[in-house]
Design a protein around this motif. Structure first.
Motif, PDB file in Angstrom:
ATOM      1  N   ILE A  38       0.742  -1.301  -0.061  1.00  0.00           N
ATOM      2  CA  ILE A  38       0.124  -0.071  -0.063  1.00  0.00           C
ATOM      3  C   ILE A  38       1.001   1.193  -0.089  1.00  0.00           C
ATOM      4  O   ILE A  38       0.515   2.217  -0.664  1.00  0.00           O
ATOM      5  N   THR A  39       2.060   1.286   0.738  1.00  0.00           N
ATOM      6  CA  THR A  39       2.925   2.329   1.143  1.00  0.00           C
ATOM      7  C   THR A  39       3.426   2.425  -0.418  1.00  0.00           C
ATOM      8  O   THR A  39       3.692   3.734  -1.144  1.00  0.00           O
ATOM      9  N   CYS A  40       3.920   1.401  -1.339  1.00  0.00           N
ATOM     10  CA  CYS A  40       4.441   1.672  -2.645  1.00  0.00           C
ATOM     11  C   CYS A  40       3.367   2.245  -3.521  1.00  0.00           C
ATOM     12  O   CYS A  40       3.702   3.007  -4.408  1.00  0.00           O
ATOM     13  N   PHE A  41       2.067   1.849  -3.493  1.00  0.00           N
ATOM     14  CA  PHE A  41       1.253   2.462  -4.390  1.00  0.00           C
ATOM     15  C   PHE A  41       1.246   3.824  -4.029  1.00  0.00           C
ATOM     16  O   PHE A  41       0.783   4.713  -4.972  1.00  0.00           O
ATOM     17  N   ASP A  42       1.096   4.175  -2.646  1.00  0.00           N
ATOM     18  CA  ASP A  42       0.892   5.738  -2.500  1.00  0.00           C
ATOM     19  C   ASP A  42       2.095   6.454  -3.065  1.00  0.00           C
ATOM     20  O   ASP A  42       2.135   7.725  -3.545  1.00  0.00           O
ATOM     21  N   VAL A  43       3.559   5.878  -2.977  1.00  0.00           N
ATOM     22  CA  VAL A  43       4.577   6.600  -3.571  1.00  0.00           C
ATOM     23  C   VAL A  43       4.581   6.616  -5.099  1.00  0.00           C
ATOM     24  O   VAL A  43       4.875   7.822  -5.593  1.00  0.00           O
ATOM     25  N   LEU A  44       4.110   5.659  -5.435  1.00  0.00           N
ATOM     26  CA  LEU A  44       3.687   5.682  -7.263  1.00  0.00           C
ATOM     27  C   LEU A  44       3.062   6.636  -7.670  1.00  0.00           C
ATOM     28  O   LEU A  44       3.317   7.548  -8.451  1.00  0.00           O
ATOM     29  N   ALA A  45       1.788   6.798  -6.893  1.00  0.00           N
ATOM     30  CA  ALA A  45       0.681   7.708  -7.310  1.00  0.00           C
ATOM     31  C   ALA A  45       1.380   9.096  -7.020  1.00  0.00           C
ATOM     32  O   ALA A  45       1.085  10.088  -7.793  1.00  0.00           O
ATOM     33  N   ILE A  46       2.131   9.249  -5.714  1.00  0.00           N
ATOM     34  CA  ILE A  46       2.659  10.748  -5.514  1.00  0.00           C
ATOM     35  C   ILE A  46       3.777  10.926  -6.785  1.00  0.00           C
ATOM     36  O   ILE A  46       3.958  12.243  -6.993  1.00  0.00           O
ATOM     37  N   LEU A  47       4.638  10.006  -6.879  1.00  0.00           N
ATOM     38  CA  LEU A  47       5.671  10.572  -7.917  1.00  0.00           C
ATOM     39  C   LEU A  47       5.262  10.725  -9.299  1.00  0.00           C
ATOM     40  O   LEU A  47       5.631  11.521  -9.863  1.00  0.00           O
ATOM     41  N   VAL A  48       4.071  10.131  -9.588  1.00  0.00           N
ATOM     42  CA  VAL A  48       3.438  10.492 -10.777  1.00  0.00           C
ATOM     43  C   VAL A  48       2.482  11.823 -10.849  1.00  0.00           C
ATOM     44  O   VAL A  48       2.638  12.702 -11.796  1.00  0.00           O
ATOM     45  N   PHE A  49       1.504  12.068  -9.682  1.00  0.00           N
ATOM     46  CA  PHE A  49       0.600  12.909  -9.772  1.00  0.00           C
ATOM     47  C   PHE A  49       1.009  14.304  -8.741  1.00  0.00           C
ATOM     48  O   PHE A  49       0.329  15.263  -8.734  1.00  0.00           O
ATOM     49  N   GLY A  50       2.080  13.976  -7.847  1.00  0.00           N
ATOM     50  CA  GLY A  50       2.238  14.939  -6.831  1.00  0.00           C
ATOM     51  C   GLY A  50       1.248  15.331  -5.926  1.00  0.00           C
ATOM     52  O   GLY A  50       0.533  14.278  -5.542  1.00  0.00           O
ATOM     53  N   ASN A  51       0.987  16.652  -5.501  1.00  0.00           N
ATOM     54  CA  ASN A  51      -0.188  16.857  -4.645  1.00  0.00           C
ATOM     55  C   ASN A  51      -1.564  16.525  -5.326  1.00  0.00           C
ATOM     56  O   ASN A  51      -2.503  16.652  -4.602  1.00  0.00           O
ATOM     57  N   MET A  52      -1.603  16.341  -6.548  1.00  0.00           N
ATOM     58  CA  MET A  52      -2.981  16.085  -7.344  1.00  0.00           C
ATOM     59  C   MET A  52      -3.454  14.620  -6.830  1.00  0.00           C
ATOM     60  O   MET A  52      -4.482  14.399  -7.131  1.00  0.00           O
ATOM     61  N   PHE A  53      -2.619  13.949  -6.363  1.00  0.00           N
ATOM     62  CA  PHE A  53      -2.856  12.489  -5.710  1.00  0.00           C
ATOM     63  C   PHE A  53      -4.172  12.582  -4.986  1.00  0.00           C
ATOM     64  O   PHE A  53      -4.863  11.654  -4.917  1.00  0.00           O
ATOM     65  N   SER A  54      -4.202  13.572  -4.018  1.00  0.00           N
ATOM     66  CA  SER A  54      -5.465  13.606  -3.167  1.00  0.00           C
ATOM     67  C   SER A  54      -6.835  14.046  -3.818  1.00  0.00           C
ATOM     68  O   SER A  54      -7.799  13.916  -3.258  1.00  0.00           O
ATOM     69  N   GLY A  55      -6.699  14.692  -4.986  1.00  0.00           N
ATOM     70  CA  GLY A  55      -7.831  14.805  -5.651  1.00  0.00           C
ATOM     71  C   GLY A  55      -8.671  13.693  -6.633  1.00  0.00           C
ATOM     72  O   GLY A  55      -9.824  14.038  -6.957  1.00  0.00           O
TER      73      GLY A  55
END
Length: 361
Positions: free
Chosen positions: A226-243
């Protein structure tokens, strides 16, 4: 009844903990620090899991719903224990609602929702009817598929050139406040506190003395994934991840290698359907088994169809849209007022009572 092997228990624990988190993501309100919140949740969540395993060892051979009558007496313990099968039925209904919402918004928008959810519920009923052996085989089957899909996704994302490590910087830009809000109460209860349901399965393990080692290892692995998925999403989208409503599903849409491997959101759909199905089966089996043990009915199978019908009805009616389902019902009501008392407070109080009773002997 067939006993679960070590690998089957490990597989069920790992996939159950991934659950719907694997598609909805974790800790979006912490932005680029979501992965920090997840790591902290793993540490604190492990303490909760170890507390539940301690209760298992203090109540050998008993399931979760049998702990309370054994330690608190019939008149106090039994009514409290009844809340857990009801919680499991409601949680199964929430997953059916998750399926309903994702199918309607991301996969098959023109398909009648009752058809999709009814088929999904029928599969749940069939798997539960097969008993502990069916549940175990389902986990055993899904485990390697989920790991292969995860590794494939990481490789494809790396090959697409969409990972930007600058998106992780600066860490803790807004301090620890947003991180802690993701850790408590939802981070500790979701995935980790929920693992208390496996206390309905632990007495059926072939080697009960290895339950702690298996559960801790599975928890670490699921937490890291789950942590890896979060890191991947942040690496791709940055703060937009939360949207994003489905950040891990959306993540797959950016994969593009040689204009040949593109738009492979089917991976996300497979993740979601497999983990959601296994989690639903575990919840439903625990619900009907718990009700059978509390009511002394000869067979839990007579409860399967009524229980599945209730969860299907809940899944179709509990919310009008996905925003109400997630933000209003889950984060504002379900987590603080149901999960915290039943997954954290009651087990803690039971542990204290059990410990004092053992001292008094």
């Amino acid at each position: 009844m067939n006993k679960m092997t070590n690998f089957q228990l490990f597989s069920i624990t790992f996939i159950y903990q991934l659950g719907t988190t694997i598609i909805f993501g974790f800790g979006g309100q912490a932005g680029r620090d979501a992965w920090i919140g997840q790591l902290l949740s793993i540490c604190l969540g492990l303490l909760v899991i170890l507390m539940n395993i301690a209760l298992m060892r203090m109540n050998p051979g008993l399931t979760l719903v049998q702990w309370f009558p054994a330690q608190l007496g019939r008149w106090i313990g039994t009514p409290i224990a009844f809340f857990y099968p009801l919680l499991f039925l409601y949680s199964a209904g929430r997953i059916i609602a998750d399926i309903r919402d994702m199918i309607s918004t991301a996969l098959l928008p023109n398909t009648p929702l009752i058809v999709v959810t009814a088929i999904f519920t029928a599969i749940i009923a069939y798997c539960v009817y097969e008993g502990i052996a069916g549940v175990s085989r389902l986990g055993e089957l899904f485990f390697p598929i989920v790991l292969i899909l995860f590794c494939t996704e990481v490789v494809l994302l790396a090959g697409s050139g969409v990972l930007h490590f600058r998106n992780l910087l600066p860490p803790l830009e807004h301090g620890w406040g947003p991180v802690w809000k993701t850790v408590y109460p939802s981070g500790i209860t979701q995935t980790f506190g929920e693992t208390i349901i496996l206390a309905m399965f632990w007495p059926e393990a072939k080697n009960t003395n290895k339950v702690m080692k298996i559960t801790v290892f599975a928890t670490l692995l699921s937490g890291i994934v789950i942590t890896c998925f979060d890191v991947l999403a942040i690496l791709v989208f940055g703060n937009m991840f939360s949207g994003f409503l489905y950040p891990l599903y959306t993540l797959l849409s950016v994969i593009s290698i040689g204009q040949f491997i593109e738009n492979i959101q089917m991976f996300g759909a497979l993740y979601f359907l497999m983990t959601a199905l296994l989690k639903s089966v575990v919840l439903m089996f625990a619900a009907v088994k718990g009700l059978q043990q509390l009511t002394k009915i000869k067979s839990y199978r007579v409860l399967i169809l009524p229980a599945c019908a209730i969860s299907l009805l809940l899944g179709m009616t509990m919310s009008r849209n996905i925003a109400e389902h997630i933000y209003r019902h889950h984060f504002e009501i379900f987590v603080p007022y149901i999960w915290v008392p039943m997954l954290l407070i009651l087990p803690t109080l039971l542990l204290i009572v059990t410990w004092f009773r053992r001292l008094a002997k």
